[in-house]
Design a protein around this motif. Structure first.
Motif, PDB file in Angstrom:
ATOM      1  N   SER A  91       0.809  -1.220   0.000  1.00 18.81           N
ATOM      2  CA  SER A  91       0.000   0.000   0.000  1.00 18.81           C
ATOM      3  C   SER A  91       0.845   1.275   0.000  1.00 18.81           C
ATOM      4  O   SER A  91       0.302   2.369  -0.015  1.00 18.81           O
ATOM      5  N   THR A  92       2.163   1.136   0.015  1.00 23.23           N
ATOM      6  CA  THR A  92       3.005   2.337  -0.054  1.00 23.23           C
ATOM      7  C   THR A  92       3.675   2.456  -1.420  1.00 23.23           C
ATOM      8  O   THR A  92       3.308   3.298  -2.245  1.00 23.23           O
ATOM      9  N   THR A  93       4.639   1.578  -1.680  1.00 23.16           N
ATOM     10  CA  THR A  93       5.390   1.697  -2.936  1.00 23.16           C
ATOM     11  C   THR A  93       5.010   0.635  -3.962  1.00 23.16           C
ATOM     12  O   THR A  93       5.390   0.730  -5.124  1.00 23.16           O
ATOM     13  N   GLY A  94       4.334  -0.415  -3.471  1.00 24.80           N
ATOM     14  CA  GLY A  94       4.034  -1.516  -4.384  1.00 24.80           C
ATOM     15  C   GLY A  94       5.197  -2.473  -4.563  1.00 24.80           C
ATOM     16  O   GLY A  94       5.091  -3.477  -5.262  1.00 24.80           O
ATOM     17  N   LYS A  95       6.325  -2.140  -3.931  1.00 26.65           N
ATOM     18  CA  LYS A  95       7.484  -3.048  -3.980  1.00 26.65           C
ATOM     19  C   LYS A  95       7.780  -3.476  -2.550  1.00 26.65           C
ATOM     20  O   LYS A  95       7.364  -2.801  -1.599  1.00 26.65           O
ATOM     21  N   SER A  96       8.532  -4.559  -2.362  1.00 31.37           N
ATOM     22  CA  SER A  96       8.665  -5.056  -0.980  1.00 31.37           C
ATOM     23  C   SER A  96       9.599  -4.188  -0.127  1.00 31.37           C
ATOM     24  O   SER A  96       9.429  -4.129   1.077  1.00 31.37           O
ATOM     25  N   GLY A  97      10.560  -3.484  -0.724  1.00 27.60           N
ATOM     26  CA  GLY A  97      11.353  -2.514   0.025  1.00 27.60           C
ATOM     27  C   GLY A  97      12.501  -3.120   0.826  1.00 27.60           C
ATOM     28  O   GLY A  97      12.740  -4.332   0.789  1.00 27.60           O
ATOM     29  N   TYR A  98      13.199  -2.227   1.550  1.00 21.79           N
ATOM     30  CA  TYR A  98      14.386  -2.633   2.319  1.00 21.79           C
ATOM     31  C   TYR A  98      14.282  -2.207   3.769  1.00 21.79           C
ATOM     32  O   TYR A  98      13.682  -1.178   4.097  1.00 21.79           O
ATOM     33  N   LEU A  99      14.933  -2.973   4.614  1.00 25.07           N
ATOM     34  CA  LEU A  99      14.903  -2.729   6.057  1.00 25.07           C
ATOM     35  C   LEU A  99      15.674  -1.454   6.424  1.00 25.07           C
ATOM     36  O   LEU A  99      16.776  -1.234   5.930  1.00 25.07           O
ATOM     37  N   ARG A 100      15.087  -0.641   7.248  1.00 23.78           N
ATOM     38  CA  ARG A 100      15.727   0.586   7.763  1.00 23.78           C
ATOM     39  C   ARG A 100      15.643   0.572   9.280  1.00 23.78           C
ATOM     40  O   ARG A 100      14.624   0.184   9.843  1.00 23.78           O
ATOM     41  N   MET A 101      16.689   1.044   9.938  1.00 26.79           N
ATOM     42  CA  MET A 101      16.708   0.897  11.392  1.00 26.79           C
ATOM     43  C   MET A 101      17.497   2.007  12.071  1.00 26.79           C
ATOM     44  O   MET A 101      18.567   2.391  11.619  1.00 26.79           O
ATOM     45  N   ALA A 102      16.936   2.510  13.171  1.00 26.60           N
ATOM     46  CA  ALA A 102      17.685   3.388  14.072  1.00 26.60           C
ATOM     47  C   ALA A 102      18.284   2.484  15.151  1.00 26.60           C
ATOM     48  O   ALA A 102      17.646   2.185  16.163  1.00 26.60           O
ATOM     49  N   GLY A 103      19.488   2.014  14.889  1.00 30.25           N
ATOM     50  CA  GLY A 103      20.094   0.931  15.689  1.00 30.25           C
ATOM     51  C   GLY A 103      20.129   1.178  17.190  1.00 30.25           C
ATOM     52  O   GLY A 103      19.764   0.300  17.986  1.00 30.25           O
ATOM     53  N   GLN A 104      20.567   2.380  17.591  1.00 32.98           N
ATOM     54  CA  GLN A 104      20.742   2.614  19.029  1.00 32.98           C
ATOM     55  C   GLN A 104      19.405   2.684  19.765  1.00 32.98           C
ATOM     56  O   GLN A 104      19.291   2.255  20.906  1.00 32.98           O
ATOM     57  N   GLU A 105      18.406   3.227  19.080  1.00 31.56           N
ATOM     58  CA  GLU A 105      17.051   3.306  19.628  1.00 31.56           C
ATOM     59  C   GLU A 105      16.502   1.887  19.873  1.00 31.56           C
ATOM     60  O   GLU A 105      15.953   1.588  20.932  1.00 31.56           O
ATOM     61  N   VAL A 106      16.692   1.047  18.856  1.00 33.56           N
ATOM     62  CA  VAL A 106      16.224  -0.340  18.983  1.00 33.56           C
ATOM     63  C   VAL A 106      16.957  -1.023  20.135  1.00 33.56           C
ATOM     64  O   VAL A 106      16.351  -1.709  20.960  1.00 33.56           O
ATOM     65  N   TYR A 107      18.240  -0.806  20.185  1.00 32.50           N
ATOM     66  CA  TYR A 107      19.087  -1.432  21.213  1.00 32.50           C
ATOM     67  C   TYR A 107      18.570  -1.126  22.617  1.00 32.50           C
ATOM     68  O   TYR A 107      18.382  -2.018  23.438  1.00 32.50           O
ATOM     69  N   ARG A 108      18.357   0.169  22.871  1.00 34.71           N
ATOM     70  CA  ARG A 108      17.914   0.591  24.215  1.00 34.71           C
ATOM     71  C   ARG A 108      16.590  -0.066  24.607  1.00 34.71           C
ATOM     72  O   ARG A 108      16.447  -0.595  25.706  1.00 34.71           O
ATOM     73  N   HIS A 109      15.630  -0.023  23.679  1.00 33.17           N
ATOM     74  CA  HIS A 109      14.321  -0.602  23.979  1.00 33.17           C
ATOM     75  C   HIS A 109      14.401  -2.114  24.110  1.00 33.17           C
ATOM     76  O   HIS A 109      13.696  -2.707  24.924  1.00 33.17           O
ATOM     77  N   ALA A 110      15.239  -2.749  23.293  1.00 32.33           N
ATOM     78  CA  ALA A 110      15.343  -4.211  23.343  1.00 32.33           C
ATOM     79  C   ALA A 110      15.796  -4.652  24.734  1.00 32.33           C
ATOM     80  O   ALA A 110      15.190  -5.537  25.344  1.00 32.33           O
ATOM     81  N   VAL A 111      16.823  -4.031  25.255  1.00 37.63           N
ATOM     82  CA  VAL A 111      17.351  -4.439  26.565  1.00 37.63           C
ATOM     83  C   VAL A 111      16.279  -4.245  27.642  1.00 37.63           C
ATOM     84  O   VAL A 111      15.950  -5.173  28.388  1.00 37.63           O
ATOM     85  N   HIS A 112      15.714  -3.056  27.692  1.00 42.50           N
ATOM     86  CA  HIS A 112      14.757  -2.762  28.760  1.00 42.50           C
ATOM     87  C   HIS A 112      13.478  -3.594  28.626  1.00 42.50           C
ATOM     88  O   HIS A 112      13.041  -4.252  29.584  1.00 42.50           O
ATOM     89  N   ASN A 113      12.883  -3.591  27.436  1.00 45.59           N
ATOM     90  CA  ASN A 113      11.557  -4.214  27.283  1.00 45.59           C
ATOM     91  C   ASN A 113      11.607  -5.732  27.353  1.00 45.59           C
ATOM     92  O   ASN A 113      10.698  -6.363  27.905  1.00 45.59           O
ATOM     93  N   MET A 114      12.657  -6.338  26.790  1.00 43.92           N
ATOM     94  CA  MET A 114      12.737  -7.802  26.839  1.00 43.92           C
ATOM     95  C   MET A 114      12.943  -8.282  28.263  1.00 43.92           C
ATOM     96  O   MET A 114      12.359  -9.280  28.689  1.00 43.92           O
TER      97      MET A 114
END
Ligand code: ACO
Length: 350
Positions: A230-253
């Motif tokens: 529903s956005t581009t019609g193509k499957s696209g590529y992964l994008r990530m804010a690594g440090q943001e993910v890192y912080r939440h992963a440690v705390h939330n898991m």
């Protein structure tokens, strides 16, 4: 004598009416684990091989992530192929025929096609005629979401024997020129067989004790794929804010496991095996440190498999099972976080 039984009717379905006992004298219906299996594509790509293509090094990747290598699917090898290859050893370990399966819940963010669900292809390839089969999508926590759905359906008597699968070919949604993300992921699949049965009520009885799921969609843009129907019609590529993910992963898991332990009236020292989502060794070490779980109780596969998203937990369970690290009666704690953010935990008395 306390007894509670339900008759499950599935209107218009091909299933015969089923009488299911839900409770009886201190015992309740739970999802019991019969076994698990995994599959990794043959081709291994080392950090050194990546360093010939992009500006990175084995030393950088190992130091920041613990990853040494990853498995990458061959051309034409699909998510469904990986899933089927994981389900076969899981069924063998469980000691059951495929036709006994009446539910397939498959977690993936890399389905074969936008629709139908990849689970339906797995069903057909395993020759399963009578089953409910569908996908769930919660990225790296997909397996815990799938487990939660299957467990609830089994406990209510809507299903009896389930395949819970995590299968991914993340290599197809990586930007292989983005060194910040392409070094982190690999392909693979894992599957768990569950069966409904009576078990002692309470946390000493075997089976899935609980699943706790959480979602906070305000982090949508921290980890996403820049495409879709529903956005581009193509499957696209992964994008990530690594440090943001890192912080939440440690705390939330870690917090998700603390919540599960408390909800079951257990303590963290009761955990026999910690099976966290495998994204980064530093995330795993931070979580086990916070929970006070000793290293020998933590399953780690990230070094040889990298992050296979929804497949990391069933692959890690399979690794532990095949190395005799899980014994009947062990308390196994699972936890994951992924895009969304969506995260969760599960406690299983094996
Ligand atoms: N090789 C060499 N250098 C690199 C690489 C690479 N593969 N990738 C990034 N760098 C560089 C950056 O360009 C940057 O260079 P600069 O300082 O000159 O600008 C430098 O290394 C530091 O980059 P950071 O992004 O700040 O590195 P960081 O220490 O945060 O590590 C990492 C990055 C490994 C991605 C980390 O943030 C992480 O692990 N985050 C968790 C993300 C994750 O695991 N996601 C998986 C999906 S979600 C999940 O499963 C939980």
């Amino acid at each position: 004598m306390l007894m509670k039984a339900d008759t499950i009717h599935q209107a218009g379905s091909q299933y015969p009416e089923r009488h299911v006992l839900l409770e009886q004298e201190g015992a309740v219906r739970k999802s019991l684990v019969l076994g698990c299996g995994g599959y990794l594509p043959e081709r291994i790509v080392t950090n050194d091989e990546l360093a010939t293509r992009i500006d990175t090094s084995d030393a950088w990747i190992r130091k920041r992530t613990g990853i040494r290598q990853r498995h990458i699917a061959a051309e034409g090898e699909l998510t469904s192929d990986l899933a089927v290859a994981a389900c076969r050893p899981a069924l063998e370990r469980a000691g059951i025929d495929a036709e006994e399966i009446d539910l397939i819940v498959l977690a993936t963010s890399t389905p074969d096609n936008t629709f139908p669900a990849t689970a339906t292809k797995v069903q057909a390839q395993l020759g399963i005629k009578r089953a409910i089969a569908f996908d769930v999508q919660a990225v790296c926590s997909g397996f815990i979401y799938a487990l939660s759905v299957a467990d609830n359906m089994i406990r209510l008597g809507q299903a009896q024997t389930a395949l819970v699968v995590g299968a991914e070919v993340f290599s197809r949604i990586l930007d292989w020129e983005d060194r910040g993300t392409c070094v982190l992921f690999g392909d693979g699949a894992g599957a768990l067989v569950l069966r409904g049965g009576m078990s002692d009520a309470g946390s000493s009885g075997r089976g899935v004790l609980s699943t706790h799921l959480f979602t906070d969609g305000s982090h949508y843009d921290s980890l996403y794929v820049d495409g879709g129907p529903s956005t581009t019609g193509k499957s696209g590529y992964l994008r990530m804010a690594g440090q943001e993910v890192y912080r939440h992963a440690v705390h939330n898991m870690a917090e998700a496991i603390e919540i599960a332990i408390e909800a079951n009236g257990l303590s963290l020292s009761d955990i026999d095996l910690l099976v966290p989502h495998q994204a980064n060794i530093r995330i795993i070490e931070s979580i086990s440190r916070r929970l006070g779980v000793d290293n020998e109780k933590v399953v780690i596969t990230v070094g040889s498999q990298a992050n296979t998203s929804a497949a990391t937990i069933p692959l890690a369970l399979t690794n532990a099972q095949n190395n005799d690290r899980i014994q009947p009666g062990h308390l196994v704690a699972l936890s994951a976080l992924g895009g969304g953010f969506a995260w969760g935990s599960s406690l299983i008395r094996w």
